[in-house]
Design an enzyme around this catalytic site. Structure first.
Site, mmCIF file in Angstrom:
data_model
loop_
_atom_site.group_PDB
_atom_site.id
_atom_site.type_symbol
_atom_site.label_atom_id
_atom_site.label_comp_id
_atom_site.label_asym_id
_atom_site.label_seq_id
_atom_site.Cartn_x
_atom_site.Cartn_y
_atom_site.Cartn_z
ATOM 1 C CE LYS A 41 -0.419 -0.429 5.009
ATOM 2 N NZ LYS A 41 -1.292 -0.887 6.109
ATOM 3 C CE1 TYR A 267 13.043 31.158 7.433
ATOM 4 C CE2 TYR A 267 13.080 28.840 6.824
ATOM 5 C CZ TYR A 267 12.985 30.177 6.469
ATOM 6 O OH TYR A 267 12.833 30.518 5.155
#
Ligand SMILES: *Cc1c(COP(=O)(O)O)cnc(C)c1O
Length: 371
Positions: A41, A267
């Protein structure tokens, strides 16, 4: 030149991992070991359907969620069994199930009703799913016999082919008592029924002796994550089972600079250099699927040397500590996870998630090379 980031898929590792699982099952139940659905999957846990089909050529069957993925397997030449783990979603899906010989889980009354009112006479193979306590998909134990009988009636009408039974474990990775209770529930609800049974995910499949005692008749196990070389267990690394990583996420340094003591990186300035240090900038960020919440300290290798991520991951880049790798310059190879780097499970543990999430999150913009 394209941006220097790459997901390398090693189909030999996929085949190797499948053999490891098959050998363990064989040792547990010589001559009577279960068949293996390789679970593919989410585009083969992020590895790509084409690559996993190549790696899992020896699997007994393939299990997935999307009808489209199942059809793709047929188009690529897979002739063995296919199983949709969530089954079909609407009546229009049924023609494709018949045409491409795709088997289905049957987990709700709505699916039975769709089959009963359909005109397909396709002998679709089905596994009726029992909810043994995970409360995700499946019929409740008290509803199960009635659902199973409806499936048998559909079989008699030629709508369904083989009818088996299945369930899914909630805690096969960390609580044997819960798994035992789920097995007892399954055995009680399915007592006296014939047909194939399917219970085990990777964790249950890798638990010694567990699959061997589950069924007198034909059994299918459904391993996923372990076939990709990651571990379903928080406390047992994949290599302790002899599994090899099938995906290596690599990149390069695209910048190297000195950060003076007391200056901060990235950041939010979440990392402050405790001393003068060298920092490398890697061409990999959260838009590539690398987790943004990976904190300072998350392992990474640069030029084959293990070091750590520093500061916040940005969209397209992340920063690493180059103090352990004094020779590293722009262009130096970086392994985020996989062969030659930390395991995907180590990286996942460092950011509070599991290898499954990281493997399936690698984004389409990352080029893939299949070995
Ligand atoms: C995902 C899934 C599996 C495989 O689980 P792993 O932990 O990756 O082995 C098996 N069965 C079902 C129903 C699943 O959804």
């Amino acid at each position: 030149m394209p941006r220097p980031i790459l997901a390398t898929i090693d189909t030999e590792a996929l085949s190797h991992n499948l053999r490891i699982v098959a050998d363990r099952l064989q040792q547990d139940a010589p001559g009577a070991s279960p068949s293996i659905w390789a679970v593919i999957k989410a585009r083969g846990y992020g590895h790509g359907i084409e690559a996993v089909l190549e790696g899992f050529g020896e699997a007994d069957g393939l299990a997935m969620l999307d009808l489209e993925e199942a059809v793709r397997c047929r188009e690529l030449g897979w002739t063995g069994p296919l199983l949709l783990l969530e089954g079909f979603f609407e009546p229009d899906d049924l023609d494709a199930l018949v045409h491409y010989r795709i088997g289905t889980a049957l987990h709700c009354a709505e699916q039975l009703a769709m089959l009963e009112s359909s005109a397909v006479a396709g002998q679709i193979d089905a596994f009726v799913k029992l909810n043994t306590g995970m409360h995700r998909l499946g019929f409740q134990p008290h509803e199960f016999r009635a659902a199973y009988d409806r499936a048998l009636a559909l079989q008699a009408d030629g709508v369904l082919g083989q009818v088996g039974t299945m369930t899914h474990f909630a805690r096969a990775d960390d609580d044997a008592a819960v798994t035992r209770a789920q097995i007892d529930c399954f055995q009680q609800a399915t007592e006296g029924l014939s047909g194939p049974v399917s219970l085990c995910n990777s964790a249950a499949t890798l638990t010694p002796g567990l699959a061997a005692g589950l069924a007198a008749g034909p059994q299918w196990v459904r391993p996923g994550i372990c076939l990709y070389g990651a571990s379903p267990f928080a406390d047992q690394p994949a290599d302790s089972f002899g599994l090899r990583p099938a995906m290596t996420l690599s990149a390069q340094l695209i910048g190297v600079h000195r950060v003076p003591a007391g200056e901060s990186v990235g950041y939010g300035h979440t990392f402050r250099a405790p001393r003068d240090m060298r920092v490398g900038i890697v061409a990999c960020g959260y838009a590539d699927g690398y987790p943004r919440h990976a904190a300072t300290g998350t392992p990474v290798t640069v030029g084959g040397v293990r070091t750590r991520l520093v500061g916040r991951v940005s969209m397209d880049m992340l920063a690493v500590d180059l103090d352990p790798v004094p020779g590293a310059v722009v262009g130096a190879p970086v392994v985020l996870w996989g062969q030659g780097g930390p395991s995907v499970d180590e990286v996942a543990a460092a950011c509070g998630t599991i290898g499954y999430e990281l493997l399936t999150a690698v984004t389409p913009r990352v080029p893939r090379r299949v070995l």
